[in-house]
Write an enzyme that holds these catalytic residues in place. Structure first.
Site, PDB file in Angstrom:
ATOM      1  N   HIS A 197       1.946   4.325  -3.013  1.00 17.71           N
ATOM      2  CA  HIS A 197       1.913   5.784  -2.900  1.00 17.71           C
ATOM      3  C   HIS A 197       3.216   6.386  -3.444  1.00 17.71           C
ATOM      4  O   HIS A 197       3.195   7.385  -4.178  1.00 17.71           O
ATOM      5  CB  HIS A 197       1.758   6.205  -1.435  1.00 17.71           C
ATOM      6  CG  HIS A 197       0.388   6.031  -0.874  1.00 17.71           C
ATOM      7  ND1 HIS A 197      -0.745   6.473  -1.510  1.00 17.71           N
ATOM      8  CD2 HIS A 197      -0.028   5.461   0.298  1.00 17.71           C
ATOM      9  CE1 HIS A 197      -1.804   6.196  -0.774  1.00 17.71           C
ATOM     10  NE2 HIS A 197      -1.398   5.574   0.323  1.00 17.71           N
ATOM     11  N   HIS A 211       0.837  -1.211   0.000  1.00 19.64           N
ATOM     12  CA  HIS A 211       0.000   0.000   0.000  1.00 19.64           C
ATOM     13  C   HIS A 211       0.868   1.256   0.000  1.00 19.64           C
ATOM     14  O   HIS A 211       0.673   2.159  -0.825  1.00 19.64           O
ATOM     15  CB  HIS A 211      -0.904  -0.043   1.239  1.00 19.64           C
ATOM     16  CG  HIS A 211      -1.737   1.175   1.432  1.00 19.64           C
ATOM     17  ND1 HIS A 211      -3.099   1.192   1.200  1.00 19.64           N
ATOM     18  CD2 HIS A 211      -1.423   2.440   1.856  1.00 19.64           C
ATOM     19  CE1 HIS A 211      -3.582   2.385   1.472  1.00 19.64           C
ATOM     20  NE2 HIS A 211      -2.581   3.168   1.876  1.00 19.64           N
ATOM     21  N   GLU A 212       1.827   1.313   0.912  1.00 19.37           N
ATOM     22  CA  GLU A 212       2.647   2.516   1.047  1.00 19.37           C
ATOM     23  C   GLU A 212       3.604   2.684  -0.128  1.00 19.37           C
ATOM     24  O   GLU A 212       3.812   3.805  -0.619  1.00 19.37           O
ATOM     25  CB  GLU A 212       3.423   2.475   2.366  1.00 19.37           C
ATOM     26  CG  GLU A 212       2.562   2.595   3.608  1.00 19.37           C
ATOM     27  CD  GLU A 212       1.767   3.893   3.642  1.00 19.37           C
ATOM     28  OE1 GLU A 212       2.213   4.880   3.036  1.00 19.37           O
ATOM     29  OE2 GLU A 212       0.700   3.924   4.281  1.00 19.37           O
TER      30      GLU A 212
END
Length: 213
Positions: free
Chosen positions: A34, A30-31
């Site tokens: 980004h 997820h990170e």
């Protein structure tokens, strides 16, 4: 009786470790998503800080990756948490308000993609059962949960950045106010309001996998 209790304790411990491992890898993806989205829009902050890596050590947050998962498992039997946010500088992004929105959306979108991929594995692998079903269904549930949670419009969650991106610029002062108390709002949401959102996670899990929750 003593042996039975000991066996249950070992199984509970193994279940906790297993869920933690899936959670950590899911929040890391997820990170990192980004960071790659920010890089695609012109910001290399995450790259320069060594955060575009799947090494979980680089992403562990003491509260979100340790304290919250332990508390959520003890209180609800399921781990829940987040990783240390991948940094990006919105002033380095391409002009316009939408690049920041797309960077914010990249994290939840990565979790949705993971959930869909493993849901397809559940539906199309012949006679899924045993360890395969346990692993894939847990991956699906964790990633749906992460996507829905992060799309909540509460700072510093991704949903708030999506919401702020469509706000008129004159309302940007409100962003600073809400972000100042963001962590407290998130913790309040987890322990007092999440119960109203959790049925959506269960519905999406059943919709994607065809399995009961």
């Amino acid at each position: 009786w003593t042996n039975s209790c000991h066996s249950r304790a070992i199984l509970a411990y193994m279940d906790f470790i297993f869920q933690i491992a899936i959670l950590i890898m899911s929040v890391v993806i997820h990170e990192v998503s980004h960071g790659f989205a920010a890089k695609a829009y012109g910001d290399n902050t995450a790259l320069y800080q060594g955060r575009l890596t799947l090494n979980p050590v680089k992403h562990i947050d003491p509260v979100g990756s340790v304290l919250i998962p332990i508390l959520s498992y003890m209180m609800g039997g399921f781990v829940f948490g987040w990783a240390k946010p991948v940094p990006y500088n919105p002033y380095n992004l391409k002009p316009g308000r939408w690049p920041e929105a797309f960077v914010s959306l990249a994290g939840p979108l990565s979790n949705i993609c993971i959930a869909i991929i493993f849901s397809l594995a559940i539906r199309f692998v012949a006679l899924p059962s045993g360890g395969f079903l346990i692993i894939t269904s847990t991956i699906v549930y964790v990633n749906i949960l992460l996507a829905i949670f992060n799309l909540m419009p509460i700072p510093p969650l991704d949903g708030s950045k999506l919401l702020f991106s469509i706000f008129p610029e004159k309302l940007y002062a409100m962003r600073g106010f809400f972000e100042r108390y963001g962590l407290g709002l998130v913790i309040f949401f987890i322990f007092f309001a999440w119960q109203f959102v959790a049925p959506l996670v269960s519905f999406l899990f059943h919709f994607l996998t065809g399995l009961p929750i």
